[in-house]
Design a protein around this motif. Structure first.
Motif: not given
Length: 109
Positions: A3-6, A36-41, A59-61, A95-107
């Motif tokens: 389970a992701p750590v949000l 609430w989210a888990e953010v990983v590279p 990852t979010i709910r 299970t469909g409990r969480h969504l995975l968002c592919f994102a890029k941090e704008e720096t």
């Protein structure tokens, strides 16, 4: 899959385009709420534009399709001054409990 750590609170924002009177538009961002989210590279970070953007998996709910709290590819997350532009969204597992968002941090903007 564990389970992701949000543990990070992000603001979901949607673009708000307003006509500028000259045939174009100006874009601002409207906050839709906090998630609430888990953010990983993601990946090794060896892409050509790695100096200006960091690829992430967020990852979010899950939220039902069409719900204001369900991100789409034109939206972004904000954490203080940090901005994470969403590129794609999918269910994290069967299970469909969480969504995975592919994102890029704008720096480097």
């Amino acid at each position: 899959m564990s389970a992701p750590v949000l543990s990070r609170r992000l603001t979901l924002e949607a673009p708000n385009r307003v006509p500028d009177g000259a045939g174009g538009f100006t874009e601002s961002w409207a906050a839709l709420g906090k998630l609430w989210a888990e953010v990983v590279p993601r990946g090794a970070g060896r892409e050509a534009d790695a100096a200006s953007e960091l690829a992430l998996k967020i990852t979010i709910r899950a939220a039902p399709p069409g719900a204001p709290s369900r991100p789409t590819a034109e939206m972004r997350f904000r954490e203080g001054a940090r901005i994470f532009r969403i590129e794609a969204v999918t269910e994290a597992d069967a299970t469909g409990r969480h969504l995975l968002c592919f994102a890029k941090e704008e720096t480097g903007a």
